[in-house]
Design a protein around this motif. Structure first.
Motif, PDB file in Angstrom:
ATOM      1  N   LEU A  13       0.832  -1.208   0.000  1.00  5.60           N
ATOM      2  CA  LEU A  13       0.000   0.000   0.000  1.00  5.60           C
ATOM      3  C   LEU A  13       0.862   1.252   0.000  1.00  5.60           C
ATOM      4  O   LEU A  13       0.601   2.199  -0.761  1.00  5.60           O
ATOM      5  CB  LEU A  13      -0.923  -0.007   1.218  1.00  5.60           C
ATOM      6  CG  LEU A  13      -1.854   1.199   1.362  1.00  5.60           C
ATOM      7  CD1 LEU A  13      -2.781   1.323   0.159  1.00  5.60           C
ATOM      8  CD2 LEU A  13      -2.654   1.113   2.659  1.00  5.60           C
ATOM      9  N   ALA A  14       1.890   1.276   0.839  1.00  2.42           N
ATOM     10  CA  ALA A  14       2.774   2.447   0.894  1.00  2.42           C
ATOM     11  C   ALA A  14       3.492   2.665  -0.439  1.00  2.42           C
ATOM     12  O   ALA A  14       3.601   3.793  -0.930  1.00  2.42           O
ATOM     13  CB  ALA A  14       3.784   2.285   2.024  1.00  2.42           C
ATOM     14  N   PRO A  26      -5.814  -3.404  -4.679  1.00  2.00           N
ATOM     15  CA  PRO A  26      -4.634  -3.902  -5.394  1.00  2.00           C
ATOM     16  C   PRO A  26      -3.478  -4.243  -4.469  1.00  2.00           C
ATOM     17  O   PRO A  26      -2.701  -5.159  -4.752  1.00  2.00           O
ATOM     18  CB  PRO A  26      -4.271  -2.756  -6.348  1.00  2.00           C
ATOM     19  CG  PRO A  26      -4.968  -1.560  -5.823  1.00  2.00           C
ATOM     20  CD  PRO A  26      -6.193  -2.055  -5.142  1.00  2.00           C
ATOM     21  N   ALA A  27      -3.345  -3.523  -3.346  1.00  2.00           N
ATOM     22  CA  ALA A  27      -2.276  -3.847  -2.395  1.00  2.00           C
ATOM     23  C   ALA A  27      -2.479  -5.232  -1.804  1.00  2.00           C
ATOM     24  O   ALA A  27      -1.534  -6.022  -1.680  1.00  2.00           O
ATOM     25  CB  ALA A  27      -2.222  -2.800  -1.288  1.00  2.00           C
ATOM     26  N   ALA A  28      -3.706  -5.539  -1.434  1.00  6.01           N
ATOM     27  CA  ALA A  28      -4.007  -6.864  -0.880  1.00  6.01           C
ATOM     28  C   ALA A  28      -3.787  -7.943  -1.933  1.00  6.01           C
ATOM     29  O   ALA A  28      -3.299  -9.038  -1.627  1.00  6.01           O
ATOM     30  CB  ALA A  28      -5.443  -6.901  -0.364  1.00  6.01           C
ATOM     31  N   ALA A  29      -4.152  -7.652  -3.186  1.00  5.13           N
ATOM     32  CA  ALA A  29      -3.948  -8.626  -4.259  1.00  5.13           C
ATOM     33  C   ALA A  29      -2.466  -8.882  -4.491  1.00  5.13           C
ATOM     34  O   ALA A  29      -2.036 -10.035  -4.664  1.00  5.13           O
ATOM     35  CB  ALA A  29      -4.619  -8.135  -5.538  1.00  5.13           C
ATOM     36  N   LEU A  30      -1.664  -7.821  -4.509  1.00  6.30           N
ATOM     37  CA  LEU A  30      -0.220  -7.991  -4.688  1.00  6.30           C
ATOM     38  C   LEU A  30       0.397  -8.763  -3.524  1.00  6.30           C
ATOM     39  O   LEU A  30       1.324  -9.553  -3.721  1.00  6.30           O
ATOM     40  CB  LEU A  30       0.450  -6.623  -4.821  1.00  6.30           C
ATOM     41  CG  LEU A  30       0.323  -5.922  -6.168  1.00  6.30           C
ATOM     42  CD1 LEU A  30       0.824  -4.491  -6.063  1.00  6.30           C
ATOM     43  CD2 LEU A  30       1.095  -6.685  -7.245  1.00  6.30           C
ATOM     44  N   GLN A  56     -14.595  -5.362  -0.547  1.00  2.00           N
ATOM     45  CA  GLN A  56     -13.561  -5.781   0.391  1.00  2.00           C
ATOM     46  C   GLN A  56     -14.005  -5.598   1.835  1.00  2.00           C
ATOM     47  O   GLN A  56     -13.358  -6.068   2.754  1.00  2.00           O
ATOM     48  CB  GLN A  56     -12.287  -4.963   0.124  1.00  2.00           C
ATOM     49  CG  GLN A  56     -11.011  -5.523   0.688  1.00  2.00           C
ATOM     50  CD  GLN A  56      -9.823  -4.623   0.357  1.00  2.00           C
ATOM     51  OE1 GLN A  56      -9.883  -3.403   0.470  1.00  2.00           O
ATOM     52  NE2 GLN A  56      -8.735  -5.234  -0.069  1.00  2.00           N
ATOM     53  N   ARG A  57     -15.124  -4.899   1.996  1.00  2.62           N
ATOM     54  CA  ARG A  57     -15.715  -4.614   3.308  1.00  2.62           C
ATOM     55  C   ARG A  57     -14.736  -3.863   4.201  1.00  2.62           C
ATOM     56  O   ARG A  57     -14.498  -4.222   5.355  1.00  2.62           O
ATOM     57  CB  ARG A  57     -16.189  -5.908   3.974  1.00  2.62           C
ATOM     58  CG  ARG A  57     -17.135  -6.717   3.095  1.00  2.62           C
ATOM     59  CD  ARG A  57     -17.745  -7.887   3.826  1.00  2.62           C
ATOM     60  NE  ARG A  57     -18.787  -7.447   4.749  1.00  2.62           N
ATOM     61  CZ  ARG A  57     -19.500  -8.280   5.512  1.00  2.62           C
ATOM     62  NH1 ARG A  57     -19.275  -9.570   5.456  1.00  2.62           N
ATOM     63  NH2 ARG A  57     -20.419  -7.813   6.326  1.00  2.62           N
ATOM     64  N   GLN A  58     -14.196  -2.785   3.628  1.00  2.42           N
ATOM     65  CA  GLN A  58     -13.316  -1.929   4.411  1.00  2.42           C
ATOM     66  C   GLN A  58     -14.097  -1.289   5.552  1.00  2.42           C
ATOM     67  O   GLN A  58     -15.321  -1.128   5.472  1.00  2.42           O
ATOM     68  CB  GLN A  58     -12.706  -0.842   3.523  1.00  2.42           C
ATOM     69  CG  GLN A  58     -11.690  -1.326   2.533  1.00  2.42           C
ATOM     70  CD  GLN A  58     -11.064  -0.191   1.741  1.00  2.42           C
ATOM     71  OE1 GLN A  58     -11.230   0.986   2.073  1.00  2.42           O
ATOM     72  NE2 GLN A  58     -10.328  -0.531   0.696  1.00  2.42           N
ATOM     73  N   PRO A  59     -13.419  -0.911   6.633  1.00  2.00           N
ATOM     74  CA  PRO A  59     -14.099  -0.217   7.732  1.00  2.00           C
ATOM     75  C   PRO A  59     -14.803   1.043   7.240  1.00  2.00           C
ATOM     76  O   PRO A  59     -14.386   1.677   6.268  1.00  2.00           O
ATOM     77  CB  PRO A  59     -12.955   0.128   8.688  1.00  2.00           C
ATOM     78  CG  PRO A  59     -11.916  -0.906   8.409  1.00  2.00           C
ATOM     79  CD  PRO A  59     -12.002  -1.188   6.935  1.00  2.00           C
ATOM     80  N   ALA A  60     -15.873   1.397   7.924  1.00  5.13           N
ATOM     81  CA  ALA A  60     -16.693   2.547   7.523  1.00  5.13           C
ATOM     82  C   ALA A  60     -15.874   3.830   7.432  1.00  5.13           C
ATOM     83  O   ALA A  60     -16.139   4.680   6.578  1.00  5.13           O
ATOM     84  CB  ALA A  60     -17.847   2.729   8.504  1.00  5.13           C
ATOM     85  N   LEU A  71     -12.402   0.866  -8.443  1.00  2.10           N
ATOM     86  CA  LEU A  71     -11.608   0.676  -7.226  1.00  2.10           C
ATOM     87  C   LEU A  71     -12.452   0.909  -5.979  1.00  2.10           C
ATOM     88  O   LEU A  71     -12.324   0.186  -4.973  1.00  2.10           O
ATOM     89  CB  LEU A  71     -10.400   1.612  -7.230  1.00  2.10           C
ATOM     90  CG  LEU A  71      -9.268   1.244  -8.195  1.00  2.10           C
ATOM     91  CD1 LEU A  71      -8.206   2.342  -8.212  1.00  2.10           C
ATOM     92  CD2 LEU A  71      -8.642  -0.091  -7.802  1.00  2.10           C
ATOM     93  N   TYR A  72     -13.334   1.918  -6.040  1.00  2.00           N
ATOM     94  CA  TYR A  72     -14.184   2.160  -4.867  1.00  2.00           C
ATOM     95  C   TYR A  72     -15.163   1.004  -4.662  1.00  2.00           C
ATOM     96  O   TYR A  72     -15.438   0.606  -3.517  1.00  2.00           O
ATOM     97  CB  TYR A  72     -14.935   3.476  -4.993  1.00  2.00           C
ATOM     98  CG  TYR A  72     -15.634   3.851  -3.707  1.00  2.00           C
ATOM     99  CD1 TYR A  72     -14.912   4.388  -2.643  1.00  2.00           C
ATOM    100  CD2 TYR A  72     -16.997   3.628  -3.536  1.00  2.00           C
ATOM    101  CE1 TYR A  72     -15.531   4.705  -1.443  1.00  2.00           C
ATOM    102  CE2 TYR A  72     -17.624   3.943  -2.336  1.00  2.00           C
ATOM    103  CZ  TYR A  72     -16.884   4.475  -1.301  1.00  2.00           C
ATOM    104  OH  TYR A  72     -17.496   4.774  -0.113  1.00  2.00           O
ATOM    105  N   VAL A  73     -15.694   0.464  -5.754  1.00  2.00           N
ATOM    106  CA  VAL A  73     -16.573  -0.703  -5.634  1.00  2.00           C
ATOM    107  C   VAL A  73     -15.819  -1.868  -5.000  1.00  2.00           C
ATOM    108  O   VAL A  73     -16.357  -2.590  -4.146  1.00  2.00           O
ATOM    109  CB  VAL A  73     -17.135  -1.096  -7.014  1.00  2.00           C
ATOM    110  CG1 VAL A  73     -17.853  -2.453  -6.950  1.00  2.00           C
ATOM    111  CG2 VAL A  73     -18.092  -0.029  -7.525  1.00  2.00           C
TER     112      VAL A  73
END
Length: 388
Positions: free
Chosen positions: A149-150, A351-355, A310-314, A303-305
């Protein structure tokens, strides 16, 4: 400590928050160093490009476009206005005060000039942002995702802006740490950092929204009133953004003073109508340009979808959503859209999680290619039209 991910969201792997365990200061080092390497590559390519064209790296990074306005505020306080040929005007009140305030302090307390202080602030802030992005990514998807991610944030096409005397790096650092504080239940820190973010850019409202929405969800889920520290954080969060907007209103003598100043710059919010017209003009003109714009908008929405799926935190969804809506819905400076989206780092989590799930060598190769492409594009961009 309260888990703020919410039902169905990724949770920390242990009951102890990652930042309180042994080695908390060493774990982000790989992410910060990798990020610094990406930005160093970008600056090296920029230096070579400028040498070939006979342009100045320092001028491009610290003495053009918005950086000049920040320097004027730092050196002379607010009050500078440019009269336009058509009868309009551009006022420095459009620029929020934290970065020029830091530039002013740096130029008074050190041998650095205001522009050089701006470069230093952006450089340090970008490293702080990379650190916070690592922690967010690690909390949700593990250490490798945090590193990815960074690095991804540093390797976006307009990543060179992170190394300019602009406010994007400072804002992203404050926003990312504020969101990290929200995710770990540090409400006073969250509110304080949100207030500082609100003094940095207009989109500071996105951080306030993330803090307030998360608090409301927590209180609703637990059916309780806010405790003292949460209440303090909620009160602090909007003070920076709201305080500056009110101050501009008092200075201009109008309740809508800040909106009027933005309107003079051709800015404002129309829900994307003007931007849609701009895309349409390109589709009927160059065609390729219009298709590129459509592809860019589609990518952001996709990406937002993915973030939602991905159920990111609110907190992350609210923050990224507001940043995207404000960027795409603004009616002026269409070339600024990529730069305005730069703080929307949660979009890079999928994409970070996928990588992170791929083999390390494959992930490193992909990130390296993106970093190289970003470096070349950034050098070409700054030596061409550059940021408006």
């Amino acid at each position: 400590m309260t888990d703020l991910a919410g039902p169905g969201h990724p949770r920390t792997r242990t009951a102890v928050p990652p930042d309180t365990r042994t080695g908390a200061w060493r774990r982000p080092a790989a992410a910060v160093l990798a990020y610094a390497g990406v930005r160093a590559l970008g600056l090296a390519v920029l230096a070579v490009w400028c040498a070939a064209r006979g342009t100045s790296v320092h001028t491009l990074l610290a003495a053009r476009w918005d950086s000049l306005w920040y320097t004027r505020v730092a050196e002379g306080h607010y009050g500078y206005t440019v009269s336009l040929p058509g009868g309009g005007s551009h006022s420095d009140l459009a620029f929020f005060p934290l970065l020029p305030g830091l530039e002013s302090a740096g130029s008074r307390l050190t041998p650095l000039t205001a522009p050089d202080t701006g470069l230093l602030v952006s450089g340090l802030a970008s490293l702080a942002a990379a650190w916070a992005l690592y922690l967010v990514g690690e909390r949700l998807h593990g250490r490798r995702a945090g590193v990815c991610l960074a690095v991804l944030w540093g390797a976006v096409p307009v990543g060179v802006v992170q190394s300019m005397a602009y406010s994007e790096s400072l804002f992203t650092a404050l926003a990312a740490w504020a969101l990290w504080a929200v995710l770990t239940g540090r409400w006073v820190w969250a509110g304080s950092l949100a207030a500082l973010a609100g003094l940095t850019r207009p989109v500071g409202a996105a951080v306030v929204a993330a803090v307030w929405l998360t608090a409301l969800l927590v209180l609703g889920r637990e059916r309780r009133r806010p405790q003292a520290r949460m209440a303090v954080g909620l009160l602090l969060a909007p003070l920076g953004w709201f305080g500056y907007v009110v101050w501009v209103g008092v200075r201009t003598g109008k309740a809508t003073g800040y909106l009027d100043v933005q309107a003079q710059w051709g800015n404002g919010f129309d829900g994307g109508r003007a931007f849609a017209g701009f895309v349409g003009e390109n589709l009927t003109g160059t065609v390729v340009g219009g298709l590129g714009l459509l592809a860019g908008v589609a990518l952001v929405i996709w990406l937002y979808v993915l973030c939602v799926q991905q159920r990111q935190p609110a907190a992350l969804l609210a923050y990224a959503g507001v940043v995207v809506v404000l960027a795409l819905g603004a009616k002026g400076y269409f070339g600024s859209k990529p730069r305005l989206l730069l703080p929307a780092f949660p979009l890079l989590l999928p994409p970070a999680a996928a990588l992170a799930r791929r083999r390390p060598a494959h992930a490193a190769l992909a990130l390296g290619a993106l970093a190289a492409a970003s470096a070349v594009y950034g050098a070409w961009w700054l030596n061409g039209s550059g940021p408006p």
